[in-house]
Write an enzyme that holds these catalytic residues in place. Structure first.
Site, PDB file in Angstrom:
ATOM      1  N   ASP A   1      -0.998  -1.364   5.873  1.00  9.47           N
ATOM      2  CA  ASP A   1      -0.884  -0.835   7.230  1.00  9.47           C
ATOM      3  C   ASP A   1      -1.907  -1.468   8.166  1.00  9.47           C
ATOM      4  OD1 ASP A   1       1.174   0.821   6.644  1.00  9.47           O
ATOM      5  OD2 ASP A   1      -0.075   2.589   6.249  1.00  9.47           O
TER       6      ASP A   1
ATOM      7  N   GLU B   1       0.841  -1.187   0.000  1.00 11.81           N
ATOM      8  CA  GLU B   1       0.000   0.000   0.000  1.00 11.81           C
ATOM      9  C   GLU B   1       0.883   1.247   0.000  1.00 11.81           C
ATOM     10  OE1 GLU B   1      -2.005   0.069   3.717  1.00 11.81           O
ATOM     11  OE2 GLU B   1      -2.830   2.067   3.442  1.00 11.81           O
TER      12      GLU B   1
END
Ligand code: 0RA
Length: 675
Positions: A502, A429
């Site tokens: 995350d 990400e």
């Protein structure tokens, strides 16, 4: 002679013991695992026996209780397991069922069968793995009890007071040394029981949690409509195309067939198939028969009523699946299963039986319910048109080079190895974490693909739109398998595809979107175990130069104590001082991460809580999350397709109401959404 009698009895017993000894030695072979799933399997085994008694038409009520001290009790008001000695085995049916592996077949002429297949390994397995098990039978006017320890009787059958009713109660406590945990989850038990209640119409099953008087819970299930109610339940958050659910129940020879279906405006299919109440996640002959019948019947009706014109193509199997919710339940005397997980029904006679019964009944249903028939057909004909349009669009997109002649995307940092079995693709990400991952990786076998921001929500999108999305297009090209009808798993370029996001809400959203994408368009990658979720650490805990990374909240405290104890021991000072004695916390909240300094037992501990991958430098990311020697990864499985499906659907689907409800009721857990 006494000796002979004794040896006669014990030789029967020795065989029993050998069987149960094997169970105790390798419990996983019999119940799948010794984790929570295996533990709950014990309950399922005992409940299944009571269900069999209900299916045979004798029991009407089943009550499952979770009692204090991890005791489970299962009651049914059936005939009661026979307690008189069996002429051949010399022991009672009760003892036989509870001590003999796979005790089954016809016993005592009562027509009692142990259900076959994946489940139904029998109550004896539960007994073998229980510290304590007690059977209480009401039968022949009396109460009979017998107790066991690790599968062996510790008492003879005892005749107690009078009983007017009949029934069986099995209570047990699983051995806490064999199982990782003996803590039961009420909802897990309830979910299974609910499914049983749907499949056995007219039976009442109650689950009661009596562990904590302050948190008493009870749920009862009784579905007069059987699988018809099941279909309605599955469709409760969807828009049904027609009111009446199609339903048929019929025998063909030895095969008992029950089918219910209803169309919704959904794009995908929700279909569950069962054999003798056991789910078959990979389908089998019953599903084949059903699909043939459905496709044929809908085509025949559409032609007869001129809903499909002469020039129109026939509806395909895919067309009639769109928006379909169906339950197929068959009962057969000797089920045969295929595949490694025994998840697929193999009996060939079932295909024709289901096909014939469903085709006839559907034809009648449609003639008698023209409104429903038209609604069903408008849905599947729309699906056909959309599919044709999407195919044309896709072909033109492909011609325009949607996949850019399959050249690898620029932002992919590929690995040098060309051996797909050794290669890993990290989907990361954001560009900054992508940068760290590129620097930290082992470039020999690890490739990095950074994804920027939000990817497309694929739940409602069609293939042509997906191919227009740059992030997903990069991913598809990187995977190498192509997509849709051109999908070819042998072209997969990485045998481990790792989603690395995350540990925050955005991260979990992206993870869910990616999982939806894989689930919808690359299900084979999930079923063959190619998709993983990286597990970055939650904390970095340091005492001086001694650094530990911690991946779960549970381990945090433990690690602090460990580290400080080590230190204390090394200093050989204040040996009696307990770790908790002088804890003082100094928090400093930085921009990104929270660093906490703590004094435990005179030792200073630094605790850093990681919020994002970006907080780790490349070396740390490699050490904690990417190095195969230290990292933790979660393999993504489709264990419970129904649940995943429902969650994806609710979270990603177009219906706003159920989504709101889910997020409200699961507000605390939703960010850790696991599948
Ligand atoms: C064997 C024979 C008969 C009943 C059962 C077993 C039986 C087993 C279980 C397991 C849980 N609940 C049960 N209830 C009954 C019937 C023999 C007869 O009465 O003819």
């Amino acid at each position: 002679m006494a000796k002979e009698e004794k040896s006669g009895y014990s030789s029967a017993n020795i065989q029993v013991l050998e069987g149960l000894e094997a169970v105790r030695r390798r419990p996983g072979m019999y119940i799948g695992s010794t984790g929570p799933t295996g533990l709950h399997h014990l309950v399922a085994e005992i409940v299944d026996n009571s269900i069999d008694e209900a299916m045979a038409g004798y029991a009407k009520n089943i009550i499952v209780k979770i009692l204090p001290d991890s005791v489970i009790s299962v009651y049914d008001d059936g005939r009661g397991i026979p307690v008189d000695p069996h002429p051949q085995y010399k022991i009672s049916a009760l003892e036989l069922v509870l001590t003999k592996l796979h005790a089954g077949g016809k016993f005592g002429g009562g027509g009692y069968k142990v259900s076959g297949g994946l489940h139904g390994v029998g109550a004896s397995v539960v007994n073998a793995l229980s510290n304590w098990l007690k059977a209480e039978v009401h039968r022949d006017g009396f109460v009979w009890t017998q107790e066991y320890h690790m599968g062996e009787p510790v008492t003879k059958i005892k005749k107690g007071g009078p009983a007017k009713d009949t029934g069986t109660t099995i209570s047990f406590r699983a051995n806490e040394k064999i199982f990782e945990t003996i803590e039961y989850d009420f909802d897990t038990i309830v979910d299974r029981v609910r499914q049983h209640a749907y499949l056995t119409r007219g039976i009442r099953i109650t689950c009661i949690d009596l562990r904590d008087p302050m948190e008493f819970r009870s749920q009862a299930f009784f579905f007069e409509g059987g699988i018809m109610s099941y279909v309605r339940h599955l469709n409760h958050s969807k828009e049904a195309k027609h009111d009446s659910v199609f339903y048929v129940e019929k025998d063909s020879g030895d095969v008992h067939v029950e089918v219910a279906l209803q169309y919704t405006d959904d794009f995908k299919e929700t279909l569950f198939a069962f054999t003798n109440s056991i789910i078959n996640p990979e389908g089998g002959t019953h599903v084949q028969g059903f699909r043939n019948a459905l496709t044929r019947a809908l085509n025949a009706y559409a032609r007869a009523k001129n809903l499909l014109k002469e020039k129109d193509e026939n509806l395909s199997g895919d067309d009639v699946r769109e928006g379909l919710t169906a339950i197929i339940s068959v009962r057969i005397p000797e089920p045969q299963f295929e595949g490694q997980t025994k998840a697929k029904l193999g009996n060939t006679e079932v295909k024709g039986a289901v096909d014939g019964i469903v085709a006839d009944a559907l034809q009648i249903f449609m003639e008698e319910h023209p409104k429903e028939a038209e609604a069903m057909l408008s849905k599947v004909i729309l699906a056909q048109k959309a599919r044709q349009a999407a195919r044309l669009a896709r072909e033109s997109v492909l011609r325009k080079g949607a996949l850019e002649g399959f050249t690898l995307p620029g932002k992919l940092a590929d690995c040098s190895s060309k051996d797909a079995t050794q290669s890993e693709l990290y989907i990361v990400e954001g560009d900054s974490a992508g940068g760290s991952a590129k620097m930290g990786r082992d470039r020999e076998f690890q490739a990095i693909l950074p994804l920027r921001g939000k990817i497309l929500n694929v739940e409602r999108a069609r293939l042509d739109r997906i191919l227009g999305n740059n992030e997903l297009k990069s991913l598809i090209i990187a995977l190498g398998t192509n997509i849709g009808e051109q999908f070819d798993i042998s072209k997969l370029r990485y045998h481990r595809v790792v989603i690395m996001t995350d540990a925050d809400v955005d991260g979990s959203h992206i993870r869910t979107l990616l999982l939806t994408f894989f689930y919808r368009y690359f299900p084979d990658l999930i079923t063959t175990g190619k998709i993983y979720i990286a597990q970055p650490p939650l904390y970095r805990i340091a005492v001086g130069k001694d650094v530990r990374y911690v991946y779960t909240d549970d381990k945090k405290e433990e690690t602090i104590l460990e580290l400080t104890k080590d230190k204390n021991a090394k200093r050989a000072a204040s040996a009696t001082e307990t770790a908790e004695a002088s804890t003082e916390t100094i928090s400093t909240e930085g921009d990104e991460s929270v660093v906490e300094a703590m004094v435990v037992g005179g030792v200073k501990v630094n605790i850093q809580r990681y919020k994002g991958l970006g907080e780790m430098n490349p070396d740390q990311l490699w050490e904690t999350t990417m190095n195969p020697e230290h990292r933790m990864m979660k393999l993504v499985t489709v264990e419970d397709a129904a649940k995943v499906d429902e969650i994806f659907d609710i979270l990603m689907g177009s219906e706003v109401e159920p989504r709101k409800r889910f997020i409200q009721t699961h507000a605390k857990t939703v960010k850790n959404l696991d599948i």
